[in-house]
Scaffold this motif. Sequence first.
Motif, PDB file in Angstrom:
ATOM      1  N   UNK A  12     -65.256   2.919 -10.601  1.00  0.00           N
ATOM      2  CA  UNK A  12     -63.954   2.268 -10.589  1.00  0.00           C
ATOM      3  C   UNK A  12     -62.994   3.121  -9.749  1.00  0.00           C
ATOM      4  N   UNK A  13     -62.296   2.460  -8.852  1.00  0.00           N
ATOM      5  CA  UNK A  13     -61.321   3.151  -8.023  1.00  0.00           C
ATOM      6  C   UNK A  13     -59.935   2.865  -8.611  1.00  0.00           C
ATOM      7  N   UNK A  14     -59.204   3.910  -8.951  1.00  0.00           N
ATOM      8  CA  UNK A  14     -57.909   3.685  -9.607  1.00  0.00           C
ATOM      9  C   UNK A  14     -56.773   4.318  -8.807  1.00  0.00           C
ATOM     10  N   UNK A  15     -55.867   3.473  -8.347  1.00  0.00           N
ATOM     11  CA  UNK A  15     -54.679   3.934  -7.617  1.00  0.00           C
ATOM     12  C   UNK A  15     -53.599   4.228  -8.650  1.00  0.00           C
ATOM     13  N   UNK A  16     -53.099   5.460  -8.620  1.00  0.00           N
ATOM     14  CA  UNK A  16     -52.145   5.858  -9.648  1.00  0.00           C
ATOM     15  C   UNK A  16     -50.824   6.336  -9.070  1.00  0.00           C
ATOM     16  N   UNK A  17     -49.796   6.244  -9.922  1.00  0.00           N
ATOM     17  CA  UNK A  17     -48.454   6.749  -9.587  1.00  0.00           C
ATOM     18  C   UNK A  17     -47.864   6.089  -8.345  1.00  0.00           C
ATOM     19  N   UNK A  18     -48.159   4.811  -8.196  1.00  0.00           N
ATOM     20  CA  UNK A  18     -47.652   4.098  -7.023  1.00  0.00           C
ATOM     21  C   UNK A  18     -46.547   3.134  -7.448  1.00  0.00           C
ATOM     22  N   UNK A  19     -45.738   2.742  -6.449  1.00  0.00           N
ATOM     23  CA  UNK A  19     -44.868   1.585  -6.649  1.00  0.00           C
ATOM     24  C   UNK A  19     -45.619   0.406  -6.058  1.00  0.00           C
ATOM     25  N   UNK A  20     -45.806  -0.617  -6.884  1.00  0.00           N
ATOM     26  CA  UNK A  20     -46.603  -1.771  -6.461  1.00  0.00           C
ATOM     27  C   UNK A  20     -45.701  -2.877  -5.921  1.00  0.00           C
ATOM     28  N   UNK A  25     -43.092  -2.965  -8.910  1.00  0.00           N
ATOM     29  CA  UNK A  25     -43.303  -2.282 -10.194  1.00  0.00           C
ATOM     30  C   UNK A  25     -43.421  -0.793  -9.920  1.00  0.00           C
ATOM     31  N   UNK A  26     -42.457  -0.053 -10.472  1.00  0.00           N
ATOM     32  CA  UNK A  26     -42.482   1.406 -10.315  1.00  0.00           C
ATOM     33  C   UNK A  26     -43.464   1.958 -11.358  1.00  0.00           C
ATOM     34  N   UNK A  27     -44.146   3.030 -11.035  1.00  0.00           N
ATOM     35  CA  UNK A  27     -45.158   3.608 -11.918  1.00  0.00           C
ATOM     36  C   UNK A  27     -46.221   2.583 -12.294  1.00  0.00           C
ATOM     37  N   UNK A  28     -46.908   2.106 -11.264  1.00  0.00           N
ATOM     38  CA  UNK A  28     -47.946   1.091 -11.457  1.00  0.00           C
ATOM     39  C   UNK A  28     -49.328   1.697 -11.269  1.00  0.00           C
ATOM     40  N   UNK A  29     -50.313   0.955 -11.743  1.00  0.00           N
ATOM     41  CA  UNK A  29     -51.719   1.306 -11.544  1.00  0.00           C
ATOM     42  C   UNK A  29     -52.434   0.079 -10.985  1.00  0.00           C
ATOM     43  N   UNK A  30     -53.323   0.316 -10.045  1.00  0.00           N
ATOM     44  CA  UNK A  30     -54.188  -0.762  -9.542  1.00  0.00           C
ATOM     45  C   UNK A  30     -55.610  -0.252  -9.628  1.00  0.00           C
ATOM     46  N   UNK A  31     -56.465  -1.046 -10.253  1.00  0.00           N
ATOM     47  CA  UNK A  31     -57.868  -0.649 -10.396  1.00  0.00           C
ATOM     48  C   UNK A  31     -58.765  -1.609  -9.635  1.00  0.00           C
ATOM     49  N   UNK A  32     -59.759  -1.040  -8.969  1.00  0.00           N
ATOM     50  CA  UNK A  32     -60.654  -1.814  -8.108  1.00  0.00           C
ATOM     51  C   UNK A  32     -62.096  -1.521  -8.507  1.00  0.00           C
ATOM     52  N   UNK A  41     -53.805  -4.882 -11.928  1.00  0.00           N
ATOM     53  CA  UNK A  41     -52.638  -4.540 -11.114  1.00  0.00           C
ATOM     54  C   UNK A  41     -51.417  -4.731 -11.989  1.00  0.00           C
ATOM     55  N   UNK A  42     -50.725  -3.648 -12.282  1.00  0.00           N
ATOM     56  CA  UNK A  42     -49.538  -3.776 -13.131  1.00  0.00           C
ATOM     57  C   UNK A  42     -49.028  -2.428 -13.584  1.00  0.00           C
ATOM     58  N   UNK A  43     -48.243  -2.465 -14.646  1.00  0.00           N
ATOM     59  CA  UNK A  43     -47.625  -1.237 -15.165  1.00  0.00           C
ATOM     60  C   UNK A  43     -48.704  -0.264 -15.618  1.00  0.00           C
ATOM     61  N   UNK A  44     -48.496   1.017 -15.312  1.00  0.00           N
ATOM     62  CA  UNK A  44     -49.487   2.041 -15.658  1.00  0.00           C
ATOM     63  C   UNK A  44     -49.721   2.095 -17.166  1.00  0.00           C
TER      64      UNK A  44
END
Length: 422
Positions: A4-12, A21-28, A36-39
């Motif tokens: 699983x690839x997880x993008x962290x601490x991003x603004x989405x 969305x500030x402080x978001x996480x996206x998982x691939x 894709x949404x709030x961390x």
Amino acid sequence: MNSLLVFQNITLIDGTGRDPIVDATVAVRGNKIIYAGAARQWLPSLKEDIINLDFAGKYLLPGLIDCHVHLSGSGEPDSRFDADDGAMVLKILANARRNLAAGITSVRDLGGWNELEFEVRRAIKRGDFSGPRLMLAGRFISISESGADQYAGMYRVADGVDEVRKAVREQIKHGADLVKLGVTGAVLVEDGVPGATHFNSDEIGVAVEEAAKSGRRVAAHAHGIDGIRKAVQAGVHSIEHGTYLHQGPDVMQEMARRGTFLVPTLKAGRDVIEGDTRRVPDWIIDKMRETQKAADKSVRMAYQAGVPIAMGSDAATPLNFHGENGLEVHWMHEAGLKPMDALVAATLTAAKALGWESRVGSIEEGKLADLVVLDSNPLEDLRRLADKKQIRAVFQDGKLVARQPVDSYPKSVLAQDCLAVG
Ligand SMILES: [Zn+2]
């Protein structure tokens, strides 16, 4: 099992037009977005191998979609694209990759060269090279006119209903995903009159009918209002350029009602008007100056009328270089679109214009992981979308396809053929 690839601490900025969305996480997982949404609402599964990518302070956007390019042109100042077939196929491939390296993960080509773009698509599909997702029109179907001499490898001349029918069938047979029709004269043909109507209603109608039989759409090159009106009434799916659309408020209403997309291509004129034109012929400078005000006005009025607007840079025209496509978003904003709406024109609305909205165009669960990481907020200055210093990384299908050379990533994240940004 894929990790699983997880993008962290991003603004989405998800590309739908919703607030960032500030402080978001996206998982691939694999090539798909699964979260894709709030961390704080993200619940990682403990069983999976997780690769965390911490992009603290950065912005995550969907890969941009350019609905109008010509991969066969490289911004030649005199708009002469010619090259022999060997050189041309490499030129098309190089331009395709310039798009990808700039975060344009999907492009629609509206006029290639000797159908060599189909060969390039095959090579990208095989995995021989990284490249953007390609939607290809093949040749530009036109009436008999001098553009066919200037762009000999691009045009397919067809006069009358029967010839148009045949030309459409032929392009589809050769691999076209959609049909491009030259409904009016052109700016970049020396004796072309942009306002002049070329195809008649019955010819446009037959193109739409033939394309529809195999689920293809029709993109109409149209500057003059009479041609735009005829094309909209005949049921084309997009109006390319739409320079004099402002002369027909009724046509705008009809486009809004039918959902006919406008692809304005403002960058084509801006690059000449504001660029270093020493090698650009006078006739091109004059015609660009003549049409730009009308083009801007048409975009502003169409936006107010609720016409769906999709981003198309027309990359290829004089000084309009592949890889700078994102600047079109800035020019649409200058013409009157709110920053978020201008951005969505290059994300979800562009995906809709291609009919690809179930797969790309936004960062939502279930969609393909085509993603761009930017260093700062593009909504504060849309030119950042095309700024090679701002683009941190580009992902396609969940793999890193372009990055700043100074950054390192786990090997399993890299596409086989990972490009340098820019
Ligand atoms: Zn074009």
